[in-house]
Design an enzyme around this catalytic site. Structure first.
Site: not given
Ligand code: GLN
Ligand code: ZN
Length: 766
Positions: A523, A701, A733
């Protein structure tokens, strides 16, 4: 006068205190057994039924409740279970169901993606070639019986329509849509025939995919499907439900042989009403009139809604009108009753699911008895709205004046990219194929505990600041040690990339219990933009400056972009989203300036959510992208030519918006690619891109550590399309969900792979 009926399309699953989530997680953790789990879940869904009954709703949805996701429920019901789960017929066990949702030791989970333009994620059905549609369990029938037996409720089973189900599925070529539909149809019909035999009156069939605009052939398919369905279950009243946009072309949809059509009269830009008034309404058809906004948390203007209803009643017989929310209430929190921490004028403006049902009931009563009979209740609502509207922070002259001043500017950089790039090369002296990360480093339990101690007053501000500084220092030393070229401070002070900024800007508020389901048991509690957004004071300068003071290498400043802040919040509904995005952009522009003045001259403005706000209808894409790009530029570009602006995007299909990405005019973009490596590369190759770009070279991930060679291959693949002069090397990410061990190992491999690629490129060019 006959009674005016109300109908609900779906109720939040999570419960007032997220008890649904807690039960699910307890079961997954093995803390409760299946029998207890099922009993607890039954109690929760019964509670939701009774709440809607108490609210006086005439048609209460059943079958919208789920253990995870309603699209997954449909897939399982139709036997669309991928081979890797080794399903061998019969009832589908909870184990199997949750393996599809969450993966198991032996089989990865099904893919998950966004439900239309919402922040709800559904499980994507995989209809491989091996799929033979079959009925594993008639879930809506079970739900109908449950409501009847346990609460005496004559429920309205809800199920996702065949067209939308197939449009959201993968595993077959688009050309086979009609063929798949014809294979699925008999199973659909069986489900409905069993409902009919049970004595069910109404069935809501959700076909939101209809609003995305159907090509001619698919319109014909829709007609074919519903003609067959209607013929097979003549006694069922079928309500074909659309939402999130105008249902077009209405004349075709009105021809479908169903009892009623549900339309969204909030998010349609007025097109549904216009079409009804132009075409007239068939007198034997029901209209499910989506009057109350199911996507937002604000009290409705009931006078305006009554006026709208009056216009509808000129076309639709009163006994054929159903008053509804615009869509399922899945997208709003459960109850505003617990929001006692807000000032009265704000609390009075909130309407979550429970309050929305109250509004529907009041509208129906006012239509039925005349508004006079309900003058007091209507006046109360009017007064609450007036008090909210009168709040001075919702109409700030200083914000308006600054925005007016900005109009001419449009957020242009001081020099075109080529010129900036030359200046930046001289200033930064980065190696070929520079390495960096996306911003966050692991948010360990230690970091989270420290934040909790500070928030609850156990730790003083000084103590917490010291802790954050220690984390930053350790992160800088780590990055230097493994040999990254451009560093980050690690974002240890942030819980969430939107909440962090919302808490520091004017115009936001935070609810106590405004949770909504994002996916599965997860959530989110979106920040609420209730007033004009404005800058107060520096938000990130302290941490960035401290990080930079520790090293000779450049440290990127790190901000969340205006469109992402907008798309991940509940937004006031009296201003256009474009207007609100400009307010946020203006506030961030101050922060970018403050960073630059403090000597932070590489600044990343993240926009991971830019793509999600894309309107459902293709004809609206351009207008959205135009203002989204403009908001980014207002925020990110008040800087000198030597200052390097970065941005980051992830987890979306970007191939069709490369022109807009280029238009954002960031000097460097880092973009996620692990899901669509090939496709995105092709798009860059075909459309050309001249600016700095880092295509994520490994997927963050998963805890798996990618090897040097594997990363090297990804780099090589990208370098076939992109110029080594423009290419950056970074993960997909941020690393906040990872542990330090795997982060260290993966980044070391990434740096090594970059080094090898660098040497190879230099040799080739020699
Ligand atoms: N700068 C953010 C991080 O590294 C970017 C996160 C994202 O893209 N959701 O956590
Ligand atoms: Zn990201």
């Amino acid at each position: 006068m006959s009674t005016v009926k109300t109908s609900n399309l779906g109720y939040p699953r999570i419960g007032r205190n997220r008890e649904w989530k807690k039960r699910l997680e307890a079961f997954w953790a093995g803390k409760i057994d299946e029998q207890t789990f099922r009993a607890d879940m039954d109690e929760i869904r019964l509670g939701h039924l009774l709440d809607q009954q108490a609210a006086g709703i005439s048609l209460i949805p059943v079958g919208d409740f789920t253990f995870y996701d309603h699209v997954l429920d449909a897939a399982v019901m139709f036997g669309a279970i991928p081979q890797r789960y080794a399903y061998d017929g019969g009832a589908v066990s909870l184990d199997l169901y949750f393996s599809m949702a969450r993966g198991s030791q032996t089989a990865p989970a099904c893919e998950m993606t966004k439900w239309f333009n919402t922040n709800y994620h559904y499980i994507v059905p995989e209809l491989g070639s091996g799929w033979t549609p079959r009925l594993t369990e008639n879930k809506p029938l079970e739900a109908y019986r449950f409501a009847k037996e346990r609460a005496g409720i004559e429920g309205k089973p809800v199920l996702i329509g065949p067209y939308t189900f197939l449009k959201l599925s993968k595993g077959f070529p688009a050309a086979e849509l009609a063929g798949q539909a014809r294979r699925l149809l008999p199973v659909y019909i069986t489900v409905l025939q069993q409902l009919q035999a049970e004595g069910v009156l109404w069935v809501q069939i959700d076909e939101p995919a209809v609003v995305t605009g159907l090509p001619e052939a698919e319109l014909r398919l829709l007609e074919e499907l519903y003609t067959e369905i209607a013929a097979a279950v003549p006694e069922l009243k079928l309500l074909l439900q659309t939402y999130f946009e105008a249902a077009e072309p209405l004349e075709v949809l009105l021809r479908l042989p169903v009892a009623g059509l549900g339309l969204d009269l909030v998010h349609d830009g007025g097109a549904n009403l216009a079409a009804i008034e132009k075409l007239g309404w068939p007198q034997d058809k029901w209209l499910g009139a989506g009057l109350i906004d199911g996507r937002n948390i604000w009290r409705a203007d009931l006078d305006a809604k009554l006026a709208l209803a009056a216009r509808l009643l000129r076309q639709v017989p009163q006994e054929r009108l159903l008053l509804q929310p615009s869509c399922s209430l899945l997208h709003v929190p459960v109850s505003a009753a617990g929001e006692t921490g807000l000032k009265p004028a704000v609390k009075g403006a909130l309407a979550f699911a429970e309050e929305k049902l109250g509004e529907l009931r009041l509208l129906a009563a006012a239509l039925e008895d005349g508004a006079d009979r309900h003058a007091a209740a209507l006046e109360e609502s009017r007064a609450a709205l007036a008090a909210f509207r009168a709040l001075p922070e919702r109409r700030r002259e200083d914000v308006a004046a600054q925005l007016a001043g900005l109009r001419q500017l449009e957020g242009r950089r001081s020099a075109p990219f080529a010129e900036r790039a030359a200046l930046q090369r001289r200033k930064w002296r980065l190696p070929l194929l520079p390495t960096t990360t996306i911003g966050s480093f692991p948010q360990t339990p230690e970091v989270r505990q420290a934040r909790l101690k500070w928030r609850t007053g156990v730790w003083s501000q000084t103590r917490y600041d010291r802790f954050i500084r220690e984390q930053i220092e350790a992160a800088i030393r780590f990055q230097e040690e493994i040999g990254l070229d451009v560093l980050v401070h690690g974002e240890f002070e942030r819980t969430d990339m939107v909440e962090f900024f919302g808490e520091k800007l004017d115009g936001f508020l935070f609810t106590r219990g405004g949770w909504v389901q994002s996916y599965g048991s997860r959530c989110v509690k979106p920040p609420v933009i209730y007033a004009d957004v404005a800058y107060v004071e520096p938000m990130t300068v302290k941490e960035s400056v401290y990080a930079q003071s520790l090293t000779e290498l450049p440290v990127k400043g790190m901000l969340t972009g205006p469109v992402t802040i907008l798309n991940w919040s509940f937004v006031r509904d009296d201003l256009g989203r474009d207007e609100v995005s400009r307010q946020i952009a203006l506030a961030l522009r101050h922060e970018v300036r403050a960073l630059e003045e403090a000597g932070i001259e590489m600044i990343q403005v993240d926009e991971p959510a830019v793509r999600e706000g894309l309107p459902l209808k293709a004809e609206d894409h351009k207008a959205y992208l135009d203002w989204a790009v403009q908001a980014f530029r207002i925020a990110a570009h008040p800087v000198h030519s030597e200052t390097q602006i970065h941005t980051h995007m992830c987890y979306c299909e970007f191939s069709d918006m490369i022109a807009s990405i280029a238009d954002m005019d960031a000097d460097v973009i880092s973009i996620e690619t692990s899901r669509s490596h090939g496709e995105l590369l092709t798009a860059f190759e075909e459309q050309g891109y001249e600016k700095g770009i880092g295509l994520g070279v490994y997927d963050i991930h998963s805890p798996r550590v990618p090897g040097v060679e594997e990363i090297g291959r990804n780099i090589e693949q990208a370098l076939r399309v992109l110029d080594a002069e423009q290419f950056w090397i970074n993960p997909d990410c941020g690393l906040k969900t990872r542990g330090w061990e795997e982060t260290g190992a993966a980044l070391r491999n990434m740096v090594e792979a970059a080094k090898q690629a660098r040497e190879k490129t230099i040799l080739q060019n020699a």
